[in-house]
Scaffold this active site. Sequence first.
Site, mmCIF file in Angstrom:
data_model
loop_
_atom_site.group_PDB
_atom_site.id
_atom_site.type_symbol
_atom_site.label_atom_id
_atom_site.label_comp_id
_atom_site.label_asym_id
_atom_site.label_seq_id
_atom_site.Cartn_x
_atom_site.Cartn_y
_atom_site.Cartn_z
ATOM 1 N N TRP A 126 0.834 -1.204 0.000
ATOM 2 C CA TRP A 126 0.000 0.000 0.000
ATOM 3 C C TRP A 126 0.871 1.257 0.000
ATOM 4 O O TRP A 126 1.764 1.413 0.841
ATOM 5 C CB TRP A 126 -0.913 -0.013 1.228
ATOM 6 C CG TRP A 126 -1.802 1.195 1.249
ATOM 7 C CD1 TRP A 126 -1.572 2.357 1.919
ATOM 8 C CD2 TRP A 126 -3.036 1.371 0.541
ATOM 9 N NE1 TRP A 126 -2.587 3.246 1.678
ATOM 10 C CE2 TRP A 126 -3.499 2.667 0.838
ATOM 11 C CE3 TRP A 126 -3.785 0.544 -0.314
ATOM 12 C CZ2 TRP A 126 -4.701 3.169 0.312
ATOM 13 C CZ3 TRP A 126 -4.969 1.046 -0.835
ATOM 14 C CH2 TRP A 126 -5.419 2.331 -0.528
ATOM 15 N N HIS A 129 -2.238 -6.505 6.522
ATOM 16 C CA HIS A 129 -2.844 -6.092 5.246
ATOM 17 C C HIS A 129 -1.856 -6.290 4.093
ATOM 18 O O HIS A 129 -1.951 -5.653 3.053
ATOM 19 C CB HIS A 129 -3.308 -4.634 5.313
ATOM 20 C CG HIS A 129 -4.306 -4.368 6.394
ATOM 21 N ND1 HIS A 129 -5.677 -4.401 6.175
ATOM 22 C CD2 HIS A 129 -4.146 -4.123 7.711
ATOM 23 C CE1 HIS A 129 -6.297 -4.146 7.323
ATOM 24 N NE2 HIS A 129 -5.403 -3.984 8.275
ATOM 25 N N HIS A 160 -5.470 -10.485 1.465
ATOM 26 C CA HIS A 160 -5.894 -10.546 2.868
ATOM 27 C C HIS A 160 -7.385 -10.283 3.026
ATOM 28 O O HIS A 160 -8.030 -9.720 2.146
ATOM 29 C CB HIS A 160 -5.084 -9.566 3.713
ATOM 30 C CG HIS A 160 -5.358 -8.128 3.386
ATOM 31 N ND1 HIS A 160 -4.778 -7.485 2.318
ATOM 32 C CD2 HIS A 160 -6.162 -7.216 3.981
ATOM 33 C CE1 HIS A 160 -5.205 -6.236 2.267
ATOM 34 N NE2 HIS A 160 -6.063 -6.046 3.264
ATOM 35 N N ASP A 202 -10.235 -8.458 5.356
ATOM 36 C CA ASP A 202 -10.425 -7.382 6.331
ATOM 37 C C ASP A 202 -11.603 -7.726 7.238
ATOM 38 O O ASP A 202 -12.580 -8.325 6.787
ATOM 39 C CB ASP A 202 -10.776 -6.067 5.613
ATOM 40 C CG ASP A 202 -9.548 -5.299 5.131
ATOM 41 O OD1 ASP A 202 -8.428 -5.611 5.561
ATOM 42 O OD2 ASP A 202 -9.748 -4.371 4.326
ATOM 43 N N HIS A 252 -11.392 -2.902 11.171
ATOM 44 C CA HIS A 252 -10.465 -2.096 10.379
ATOM 45 C C HIS A 252 -10.945 -0.646 10.248
ATOM 46 O O HIS A 252 -10.148 0.288 10.286
ATOM 47 C CB HIS A 252 -10.304 -2.748 8.998
ATOM 48 C CG HIS A 252 -9.282 -2.101 8.117
ATOM 49 N ND1 HIS A 252 -8.097 -1.588 8.585
ATOM 50 C CD2 HIS A 252 -9.269 -1.880 6.778
ATOM 51 C CE1 HIS A 252 -7.406 -1.089 7.578
ATOM 52 N NE2 HIS A 252 -8.093 -1.237 6.487
ATOM 53 N N HIS A 265 -15.870 1.426 2.504
ATOM 54 C CA HIS A 265 -15.494 0.506 3.583
ATOM 55 C C HIS A 265 -16.576 0.468 4.672
ATOM 56 O O HIS A 265 -17.019 -0.600 5.094
ATOM 57 C CB HIS A 265 -14.207 0.987 4.258
ATOM 58 C CG HIS A 265 -12.954 0.432 3.685
ATOM 59 N ND1 HIS A 265 -12.176 1.118 2.801
ATOM 60 C CD2 HIS A 265 -12.317 -0.740 3.894
ATOM 61 C CE1 HIS A 265 -11.111 0.392 2.483
ATOM 62 N NE2 HIS A 265 -11.172 -0.736 3.139
ATOM 63 N N GLU A 289 -9.007 -8.367 -0.210
ATOM 64 C CA GLU A 289 -8.230 -7.437 -1.037
ATOM 65 C C GLU A 289 -6.949 -8.113 -1.523
ATOM 66 O O GLU A 289 -6.474 -9.074 -0.925
ATOM 67 C CB GLU A 289 -7.885 -6.191 -0.213
ATOM 68 C CG GLU A 289 -9.126 -5.424 0.202
ATOM 69 C CD GLU A 289 -8.868 -4.306 1.199
ATOM 70 O OE1 GLU A 289 -9.641 -3.332 1.189
ATOM 71 O OE2 GLU A 289 -7.920 -4.392 1.996
HETATM 72 ZN ZN ZN Z 1 -6.986 -4.354 4.286
#
Ligand code: ZN
Length: 209
Positions: free
Chosen positions: A18, A51, A55, A57, A61, A161, A173
């Site tokens: 990320w 993450h 993965h 979530d 989160h 989200h 994700e």
């Molecule tokens: Zn995530």
Amino acid sequence: MFKVYDISMTVQPGMAVWGNAPAKQPELRTLNPHPPDKNGVYETELRLGVHTGTHLDAPLHMLADGDTIETISLQELVGSARVVDLTHVRDGIGRADLEPLGLVRGDWVLFKTINSETDTFEDDFIYLREDGARYLIEVGVRGIGTDALGIERSQPEYPTHRLLFRNRILIVEGLRLKEVAAGTYFMVIAPLKLSGIEAAPARALLIGS
Ligand SMILES: [Zn+2]
């Protein structure tokens, strides 16, 4: 005969993370290499954020009072899933992109986008827009898989989200779908058995003919 598609990212130094943040790179440390006489034991330590790569979530989160990762049962992560081709979409996936797909209540839907064509993290990755999330809640899908490292960007307050988590729609994700054609598969998402936290790295498989 059936074919197994591994739709997970390889966890290794240098992988896409990320924001391309160096601190988010996984670290492999060799504790014990083989000694010259080759009579030793090889051991490695792995340090990674939850993450990292492919993965799952959990609501915690994004929601302060959200459920943690162990509340998601394997029963919810194994079964039929639809890979949908959204490679024509630029920027964000919205209601108008999703309506023609004929999604129905209980579906697991995996978005195959141009994200799958690159192995680097791009700031302008294809994401799920708020109106797309609202549509998927109306339909009542069970879970959503994305081939980006996040399901959302560029939306202050993270409405995609938050809406999905509040409605208990599962989010996976970091899928890799380049080699997978649109269609229906048997899916297995196997997160590491972690507890009390907001996500878990996972191996993700599709099984088809
Ligand atoms: Zn995530």
